[in-house]
Design a protein around this motif. Sequence first.
Motif, PDB file in Angstrom:
ATOM      1  N   SER A   1       7.181  27.462  15.951  1.00 48.83           N
ATOM      2  CA  SER A   1       7.912  27.323  14.698  1.00 48.83           C
ATOM      3  C   SER A   1       9.080  26.363  14.857  1.00 48.83           C
ATOM      4  O   SER A   1       9.351  25.536  13.975  1.00 48.83           O
ATOM      5  N   LEU A   2       9.768  26.463  15.997  1.00 49.18           N
ATOM      6  CA  LEU A   2      10.909  25.584  16.250  1.00 49.18           C
ATOM      7  C   LEU A   2      10.463  24.139  16.404  1.00 49.18           C
ATOM      8  O   LEU A   2      11.081  23.217  15.851  1.00 49.18           O
ATOM      9  N   ILE A   3       9.377  23.936  17.161  1.00 50.70           N
ATOM     10  CA  ILE A   3       8.859  22.568  17.345  1.00 50.70           C
ATOM     11  C   ILE A   3       8.429  21.978  16.009  1.00 50.70           C
ATOM     12  O   ILE A   3       8.705  20.816  15.690  1.00 50.70           O
ATOM     13  N   PHE A   4       7.747  22.797  15.194  1.00 47.50           N
ATOM     14  CA  PHE A   4       7.306  22.380  13.863  1.00 47.50           C
ATOM     15  C   PHE A   4       8.503  21.965  13.007  1.00 47.50           C
ATOM     16  O   PHE A   4       8.502  20.910  12.354  1.00 47.50           O
ATOM     17  N   SER A   5       9.554  22.781  13.044  1.00 47.33           N
ATOM     18  CA  SER A   5      10.743  22.500  12.233  1.00 47.33           C
ATOM     19  C   SER A   5      11.451  21.237  12.714  1.00 47.33           C
ATOM     20  O   SER A   5      11.905  20.422  11.897  1.00 47.33           O
ATOM     21  N   ILE A   6      11.565  21.077  14.037  1.00 50.32           N
ATOM     22  CA  ILE A   6      12.232  19.889  14.587  1.00 50.32           C
ATOM     23  C   ILE A   6      11.476  18.626  14.198  1.00 50.32           C
ATOM     24  O   ILE A   6      12.065  17.604  13.803  1.00 50.32           O
ATOM     25  N   ALA A   7      10.135  18.678  14.275  1.00 50.52           N
ATOM     26  CA  ALA A   7       9.314  17.507  13.915  1.00 50.52           C
ATOM     27  C   ALA A   7       9.540  17.128  12.451  1.00 50.52           C
ATOM     28  O   ALA A   7       9.658  15.939  12.108  1.00 50.52           O
ATOM     29  N   LEU A   8       9.634  18.133  11.592  1.00 57.38           N
ATOM     30  CA  LEU A   8       9.865  17.851  10.175  1.00 57.38           C
ATOM     31  C   LEU A   8      11.269  17.319   9.935  1.00 57.38           C
ATOM     32  O   LEU A   8      11.477  16.455   9.075  1.00 57.38           O
ATOM     33  N   CYS A   9      12.251  17.825  10.689  1.00 58.59           N
ATOM     34  CA  CYS A   9      13.622  17.309  10.571  1.00 58.59           C
ATOM     35  C   CYS A   9      13.683  15.834  10.960  1.00 58.59           C
ATOM     36  O   CYS A   9      14.401  15.042  10.336  1.00 58.59           O
TER      37      CYS A   9
ATOM     38  N   ALA B   1      16.450  13.406   1.274  1.00 64.71           N
ATOM     39  CA  ALA B   1      17.745  14.050   1.037  1.00 64.71           C
ATOM     40  C   ALA B   1      18.057  15.031   2.172  1.00 64.71           C
ATOM     41  O   ALA B   1      17.182  15.756   2.646  1.00 64.71           O
ATOM     42  N   MET B   2      19.319  15.054   2.591  1.00 63.44           N
ATOM     43  CA  MET B   2      19.709  15.853   3.741  1.00 63.44           C
ATOM     44  C   MET B   2      19.612  17.362   3.494  1.00 63.44           C
ATOM     45  O   MET B   2      19.592  18.138   4.444  1.00 63.44           O
ATOM     46  N   TYR B   3      19.539  17.780   2.216  1.00 61.12           N
ATOM     47  CA  TYR B   3      19.424  19.228   1.995  1.00 61.12           C
ATOM     48  C   TYR B   3      18.107  19.778   2.537  1.00 61.12           C
ATOM     49  O   TYR B   3      17.969  20.977   2.791  1.00 61.12           O
ATOM     50  N   TRP B   4      17.115  18.881   2.744  1.00 64.90           N
ATOM     51  CA  TRP B   4      15.852  19.324   3.331  1.00 64.90           C
ATOM     52  C   TRP B   4      16.056  19.871   4.743  1.00 64.90           C
ATOM     53  O   TRP B   4      15.339  20.777   5.170  1.00 64.90           O
ATOM     54  N   LEU B   5      17.026  19.320   5.486  1.00 62.88           N
ATOM     55  CA  LEU B   5      17.296  19.823   6.835  1.00 62.88           C
ATOM     56  C   LEU B   5      17.696  21.295   6.787  1.00 62.88           C
ATOM     57  O   LEU B   5      17.234  22.107   7.599  1.00 62.88           O
ATOM     58  N   LEU B   6      18.559  21.631   5.828  1.00 62.69           N
ATOM     59  CA  LEU B   6      18.991  23.027   5.692  1.00 62.69           C
ATOM     60  C   LEU B   6      17.827  23.930   5.317  1.00 62.69           C
ATOM     61  O   LEU B   6      17.673  25.033   5.851  1.00 62.69           O
ATOM     62  N   ILE B   7      17.005  23.459   4.374  1.00 60.22           N
ATOM     63  CA  ILE B   7      15.866  24.264   3.926  1.00 60.22           C
ATOM     64  C   ILE B   7      14.907  24.521   5.076  1.00 60.22           C
ATOM     65  O   ILE B   7      14.430  25.640   5.287  1.00 60.22           O
ATOM     66  N   ILE B   8      14.624  23.474   5.850  1.00 55.83           N
ATOM     67  CA  ILE B   8      13.666  23.597   6.958  1.00 55.83           C
ATOM     68  C   ILE B   8      14.193  24.517   8.046  1.00 55.83           C
ATOM     69  O   ILE B   8      13.470  25.390   8.550  1.00 55.83           O
TER      70      ILE B   8
END
Length: 245
Positions: free
Chosen positions: A8-16, A25-32
């Motif tokens: 899950s962490l790797i998936f989130s980092i890749a999307l970030c 938009a930077m708010y996507w970082l918070l959502i992810i």
Amino acid sequence: MIPVIGLSLIFSIALCVHVVRSGQAMYWLLIILMFQPLGGIVYLLAIVAPEFVGGSKAQQMKAAARQALDPQREYREAGRDAEDAPTVTNLSRLAAAASGLGKHEEAERIYAQALQGHYADDPALMLARANSLIELGRAAEALPLLEALGEQGEKSRTPQTDLALGRAQAALGRTEEADVSLRWAAAHLPGFEGMARYAVFLGETGRKAEACEALAELDKRLAKTHPRFRREARPWRDMAAAAAG
């Protein structure tokens, strides 16, 4: 459990990384990061998937997702563009965004500003300003705009124009004229707004039986509509039902 958390962490980092590199938009970082993995899945469906699929439907999906997550985004961006370059195009975009948020007073003021010089008789701007005036309860000011629009010739007579004209006439007590305008708009305007507003007019003028007939016709058309579009039609159907009741 640990491998699942790690994935899950790797998936989130890749999307970030995708967020930053693609200029989202930077708010996507918070959502992810705050709603793992659900936030990442939402981003994947709303932003990444449409990039691979392409096409107008994908772009519509992307725009709808952004609008749902940040309803004021278009208004902010249009405001910046209009401030940097107050062209008629940018002003119209800002006014439309303001109207979409219910800021009708601001929209009317911007449309009035745009209706100058070469664009003083622009049909789209005249109709948009008239609609803003109607929403503000200033039908007496909207009516001359719509009548002037009608004098421009047959090309300016659209279902949207007749709908606005009928609403203004009804607000000013010109019932017979409003009946003609709204009935024509209901018969020719795509979607359900024209039918719903005509049903409301019929109900408000004491013609409940005809309002019920208009509701039945709306329901008949709604039954033939693709399920995907029925949610958008629901507010208009509810408006007509209230008038018929």
